[in-house]
Design a protein around this motif. Structure first.
Motif, mmCIF file in Angstrom:
data_model
loop_
_atom_site.group_PDB
_atom_site.id
_atom_site.type_symbol
_atom_site.label_atom_id
_atom_site.label_comp_id
_atom_site.label_asym_id
_atom_site.label_seq_id
_atom_site.Cartn_x
_atom_site.Cartn_y
_atom_site.Cartn_z
ATOM 1 N N HIS A 153 12.984 9.951 -3.250
ATOM 2 C CA HIS A 153 11.756 9.368 -2.457
ATOM 3 C C HIS A 153 10.499 9.488 -3.199
ATOM 4 O O HIS A 153 9.466 8.009 -1.863
ATOM 5 N N THR A 154 10.090 10.083 -3.805
ATOM 6 C CA THR A 154 8.685 10.825 -3.495
ATOM 7 C C THR A 154 8.046 9.107 -4.129
ATOM 8 O O THR A 154 6.859 9.665 -3.664
ATOM 9 N N TRP A 155 7.813 8.241 -4.833
ATOM 10 C CA TRP A 155 7.567 7.456 -5.536
ATOM 11 C C TRP A 155 7.333 6.283 -4.727
ATOM 12 O O TRP A 155 5.989 6.155 -4.626
ATOM 13 N N LEU A 156 8.040 6.241 -3.264
ATOM 14 C CA LEU A 156 7.850 5.056 -2.011
ATOM 15 C C LEU A 156 5.985 5.226 -1.762
ATOM 16 O O LEU A 156 5.932 4.457 -1.292
ATOM 17 N N PRO A 157 5.680 6.029 -0.881
ATOM 18 C CA PRO A 157 4.863 6.196 -0.093
ATOM 19 C C PRO A 157 3.387 5.762 -0.256
ATOM 20 O O PRO A 157 2.787 5.241 -0.249
ATOM 21 N N ASP A 158 4.027 6.722 -2.304
ATOM 22 C CA ASP A 158 2.292 6.109 -2.878
ATOM 23 C C ASP A 158 2.549 4.444 -3.432
ATOM 24 O O ASP A 158 1.455 4.166 -3.634
ATOM 25 N N ALA A 159 3.698 4.045 -4.345
ATOM 26 C CA ALA A 159 3.318 2.931 -4.284
ATOM 27 C C ALA A 159 2.930 1.655 -3.331
ATOM 28 O O ALA A 159 2.745 0.406 -3.188
ATOM 29 N N HIS A 160 3.803 2.131 -1.487
ATOM 30 C CA HIS A 160 3.514 1.434 -1.069
ATOM 31 C C HIS A 160 2.000 1.581 -0.453
ATOM 32 O O HIS A 160 1.905 0.058 0.209
ATOM 33 N N THR A 161 1.523 2.807 -0.685
ATOM 34 C CA THR A 161 0.183 2.800 0.132
ATOM 35 C C THR A 161 -1.280 1.939 -0.855
ATOM 36 O O THR A 161 -1.260 1.575 -0.610
ATOM 37 N N GLN A 162 -0.632 2.348 -1.823
ATOM 38 C CA GLN A 162 -1.662 1.548 -3.121
ATOM 39 C C GLN A 162 -1.260 0.015 -3.723
ATOM 40 O O GLN A 162 -2.466 -0.428 -3.995
ATOM 41 N N ALA A 163 0.037 -0.152 -3.245
ATOM 42 C CA ALA A 163 -0.179 -2.040 -3.607
ATOM 43 C C ALA A 163 -0.084 -3.156 -2.753
ATOM 44 O O ALA A 163 -1.357 -2.228 -1.999
ATOM 45 N N PRO A 164 -0.793 -3.760 -3.506
ATOM 46 C CA PRO A 164 -1.785 -4.926 -2.604
ATOM 47 C C PRO A 164 -0.437 -4.970 -1.905
ATOM 48 O O PRO A 164 0.363 -4.517 -1.679
ATOM 49 N N THR A 165 -0.874 -6.089 -0.916
ATOM 50 C CA THR A 165 0.157 -5.662 0.300
ATOM 51 C C THR A 165 1.115 -7.076 0.172
ATOM 52 O O THR A 165 1.789 -6.760 0.185
#
Length: 387
Positions: free
Chosen positions: A221-233
């Motif tokens: 799962h570790t990719w998910l928090p970083d991807a969500h946080t850094q992605a545009p809305t």
């Protein structure tokens, strides 16, 4: 039948048009994106449930095979609605390379529609890969402070797991050729292949890991928090609302039908991992001070319910999993949209910087309250029904 394939090729054609228009008329590219989505919605509304199969790569018996049933119809409807939402929430947020931004949105839409419609394993893998590239671009180009790290991490996790699925697809095609004298990638043909217990378990694990990473399941799962946080809305809306559901869809559409015995034998392990994801995601969500990371970790918890339901081998639980897929898609997309709106105005995702917002933005406060209640599964709301 041509109209069925238009759910894939129309967004691709529109994406090219939008890209060129965006260079001179950014505002026009936004309107063209919405018009393209509206046309796809009209097609979906008018189309009956049907199948399409035409030769694609005849040498390997690969077909351009599509199948529209109730599950695919529901998930494509969710995809179209959330792509429209992603367009709206990026209206003010995205001000540079606007045409290319909407090009990536529409290419991602075409790829996701292809995943939900594919009835050929090679096609499924092709669209599975095609939808990842524009999402990676959305994070890497229009994301926030650590966007490149998040984009690379997302790409590596998804690509590495996809290779396992590709090996499984090739192995199944080889075994079908050995047993029936012809190569085939058709879902129905693959289900006819006779497998030893060992072969079935290893092949099932290849597919399972690919889908578990996308779900995502602890410990992948570790990719998910970083991807969500850094992605545009808009990227967060598509990631949480749709891309996570492709992992659940793969489990339902491929893993259980193609590998029933191995799936049943593996059910206790998968269910345990689902429970771990539920508890871990919830506990991590409690400790977050970042709005987007809180919603990201809560998504891991919700996806754990789906994993638990799929491997419970219970038809009622499977129906519940589908309800959660739709309900979580709507509630998480709404929460990420509101998190993005707040970040755009306050330039912060930290709860400590959001005090007093109810006084200045009461309607936004009510909306956040409603969708947060849905996310935690308040009785009477769709998430509660599914769970």
């Amino acid at each position: 039948m041509v109209a069925l394939s238009a759910l894939i090729w129309w967004p691709i054609c529109a994406a090219i048009l939008v890209w060129f228009c965006g260079k001179t008329a950014p505002k026009l590219s936004r309107y063209l994106t919405l018009i393209s989505i509206a046309i796809c919605l009209a097609l979906l509304w008018l189309l009956p449930q049907q199948s399409l199969a035409v030769p694609w790569f005849s040498r390997f018996n690969i077909q351009f095979a599509l199948h529209l049933d109730g599950l695919a119809q529901l998930l494509i409807l969710l995809t179209l609605l959330l792509t429209a939402l992603a367009t709206f929430v990026s209206w003010q947020e995205i001000q540079h390379r606007v045409g290319f931004f909407h090009f990536n949105l529409l290419i991602a839409l075409a790829g996701i529609n292809g995943v939900f419609l594919a009835a050929d394993l090679f096609m499924f893998f092709f669209f599975w890969e095609a939808m990842l590239l524009p999402i990676t671009a959305l994070i890497a180009i229009w994301g926030h402070e650590n966007r490149r790290y998040a984009a690379i991490k997302f790409f590596i996790f998804t690509q590495a797991s996809s290779l396992l699925m590709l090996l499984g697809i090739i192995a199944l095609a080889f075994l079908h050729n050995t047993q029936f004298g012809v190569i085939s990638f058709n879902f129905g043909d693959m289900a006819q292949v006779s497998l030893t217990a060992g072969q079935e378990m290893w092949l099932m694990l290849g597919f399972f890991i690919a889908f578990a990473v996308k779900l995502p399941m602890v410990p992948f799962h570790t990719w998910l928090p970083d991807a969500h946080t850094q992605a545009p809305t808009a990227g967060s809306v598509l990631l949480a609302g749709v891309l996570l559901k492709t992992g659940a869809y793969g489990l339902i559409r491929l893993v259980l039908p193609l590998f029933p015995n191995a799936s049943l034998e593996f059910a206790a392990v998968a269910a345990t991992l689902g429970v771990i994801s539920i508890l871990y995601g919830a506990l991590m969500a409690y400790s977050q001070s970042d709005f987007k990371r809180l919603v990201a970790y809560s998504s891991i918890s919700h996806m754990g319910f789906i994993l638990l339901a799929v491997f419970s081998w219970n038809s009622l639980a499977l129906n519940g999993a589908i309800v959660i897929m739709i309900a979580h898609g709507l509630s998480s997309a709404a929460l990420f949209s509101m998190a993005g709106a707040i970040q755009f105005r306050l330039h912060s995702r930290e709860f400590a910087d959001m005090g007093g917002l109810w006084q200045s933005a009461p309607r936004l406060g009510v909306m956040v309250l409603i969708f947060m209640a849905a996310a935690v599964g308040l009785p009477g709301l769709a998430n509660f029904v599914g769970e």
